[in-house]
Design a protein around this motif. Structure first.
Motif, PDB file in Angstrom:
ATOM      1  N   VAL A  40      -8.167   5.328   7.630  1.00 47.67           N
ATOM      2  CA  VAL A  40      -8.427   4.619   6.373  1.00 47.67           C
ATOM      3  C   VAL A  40      -9.062   3.272   6.699  1.00 47.67           C
ATOM      4  N   TYR A  56     -10.345   1.138   4.240  1.00 50.98           N
ATOM      5  CA  TYR A  56      -9.791   0.230   3.240  1.00 50.98           C
ATOM      6  C   TYR A  56      -9.461   1.014   1.981  1.00 50.98           C
ATOM      7  N   GLU A  57      -8.671   0.384   1.114  1.00 55.44           N
ATOM      8  CA  GLU A  57      -8.353   0.943  -0.200  1.00 55.44           C
ATOM      9  C   GLU A  57      -8.836  -0.013  -1.282  1.00 55.44           C
ATOM     10  N   LEU A  79      -4.129   2.952  -7.294  1.00 55.49           N
ATOM     11  CA  LEU A  79      -5.142   3.229  -6.284  1.00 55.49           C
ATOM     12  C   LEU A  79      -6.391   3.776  -6.963  1.00 55.49           C
ATOM     13  N   ARG A  86      -7.153  -3.782   3.525  1.00 58.35           N
ATOM     14  CA  ARG A  86      -7.267  -3.127   4.827  1.00 58.35           C
ATOM     15  C   ARG A  86      -6.022  -3.444   5.643  1.00 58.35           C
ATOM     16  N   TYR A  91      -9.544  -5.155  -2.508  1.00 57.11           N
ATOM     17  CA  TYR A  91      -9.924  -4.280  -1.408  1.00 57.11           C
ATOM     18  C   TYR A  91      -8.983  -4.607  -0.249  1.00 57.11           C
ATOM     19  N   ARG A 128     -10.259   5.300  -1.821  1.00 66.42           N
ATOM     20  CA  ARG A 128      -9.913   5.075  -0.421  1.00 66.42           C
ATOM     21  C   ARG A 128     -11.108   5.494   0.441  1.00 66.42           C
ATOM     22  N   ARG A 171      -7.919  -1.115  -5.020  1.00 67.33           N
ATOM     23  CA  ARG A 171      -6.739  -1.045  -5.883  1.00 67.33           C
ATOM     24  C   ARG A 171      -6.905  -1.927  -7.118  1.00 67.33           C
ATOM     25  N   ALA A 188       0.800  -1.202   0.000  1.00 66.76           N
ATOM     26  CA  ALA A 188       0.000   0.000   0.000  1.00 66.76           C
ATOM     27  C   ALA A 188       0.828   1.245   0.000  1.00 66.76           C
ATOM     28  N   ASN A 189       0.812   1.965  -1.129  1.00 64.90           N
ATOM     29  CA  ASN A 189       1.355   3.311  -1.232  1.00 64.90           C
ATOM     30  C   ASN A 189       2.741   3.456  -0.656  1.00 64.90           C
ATOM     31  N   GLU A 208     -12.455   6.440   4.083  1.00 68.22           N
ATOM     32  CA  GLU A 208     -11.976   6.901   5.373  1.00 68.22           C
ATOM     33  C   GLU A 208     -13.149   7.223   6.296  1.00 68.22           C
TER      34      GLU A 208
END
Length: 279
Positions: A118, A120-121, A108, A223, A221, A111, A123, A16-17, A113
């Motif tokens: 956060v 979850y994202e 991404l 987390r 997804y 996201r 992607r 993640a990022n 929030e």
């Protein structure tokens, strides 16, 4: 050990990022190669992976890392054989600094929030080659440990090129549950994303149980969570993720990913739970 595949409708992996989410004392990951015991970490300053690897490299005892692995594994009924010494040393000597670890790319999409946290994202991961091994041992933790060690041997010369392939993060584990998401199968698939320079022509494993597979592009997804990754925490994280997702029904129902980024010597280990969107 059982042999099996791990396509992305039941497996996949990334990070993640640029953060480096990880594992636990019972999960021997590739990052353990650059880890100390707790006392050694406190002696080395901030316990960074770079410092740990350099200090290990300077150590006069060539089996120090192997003994460290064996000490961790013993408490989880896992045997680390003597022939793991060379792969352990090789990964350490080839991983000086985080720049040597390739992070699996993703795009991404969104996201979610809440109150600055956060949840979850969402992607997108491109199609790619993965080296996978499906293992079943007496316990979930044993399955993960033995799977990691065999993938390690593939990375460290036990491949058709006879050379070190390079490390990518995260190493992912595909887990399966019952319909109620209350029991995790001891059949797990450990998977390693081939580095960019080996994606076009993946080196073939000498271990016949390791399969090179093309995982299709998929939506994940993800987390993040910290701490241990045992059966209890994974079940809890799966249930939490199902609660925060807007539409959990769009995801695969009984196949999930545990993505590990940091080594188990860290007190604040970083991990992710991934739900996979149905194809």
């Amino acid at each position: 050990m059982d042999r099996g595949g791990c396509r992305l409708n039941g497996g996949g992996g990334s990070e993640a990022n640029g953060s480096e989410p990880g594992s636990r004392p019972g999960m021997i990951t590739l990052e353990d190669l650059e880890s100390f015991t707790e006392d050694q970490l406190s002696d080395s300053g901030n316990g960074s992976l770079e410092e740990e690897g350099e200090t290990m490299e300077e150590d006069e005892d060539p089996n120090r890392l192997l003994h460290y692995w064996q000490d961790i594994a013993r408490g989880h009924q896992v045997e680390v054989p003597q022939d793991m010494s060379q792969p352990i040393q090789q990964l350490t000597s080839n991983n000086q600094g985080r720049s040597q670890r390739e992070h699996i790319p993703f795009t991404l999409i969104a996201r979610k929030e809440k109150c600055g946290d956060v949840l979850y994202e969402k992607r997108h991961y491109e199609k790619g080659h993965w080296a996978c091994i499906t293992v079943r041992e007496d316990t979930y933790e044993q399955s993960i440990c033995y799977g990691f060690m065999r993938i390690m041997r593939y990375i460290c010369q036990q491949n058709s090129l006879g050379e070190y392939l390079g490390m990518t993060l995260p190493i992912v584990t595909v887990v399966h549950t019952d319909e109620s998401h209350s029991v995790i199968s001891h059949d797990v698939t450990v998977a390693y994303y081939l580095p960019t320079n080996h994606q076009a022509q993946p080196p073939q494993p000498l271990d016949s149980d390791i399969i090179i597979e093309v995982w299709p592009a998929t939506i994940v997804y993800a987390r993040a969570f910290t701490g241990a990754t045992n059966e209890v925490t994974i079940i809890n994280q799966l249930n939490t993720m199902a609660e925060v997702l807007d539409s959990p029904g769009v995801c695969v129902g009984d196949s999930f990913i545990v993505a590990g980024y940091t080594n188990p010597a860290h007190s604040n280990r970083q991990n992710e739970i991934w739900f996979l969107e149905r194809q």
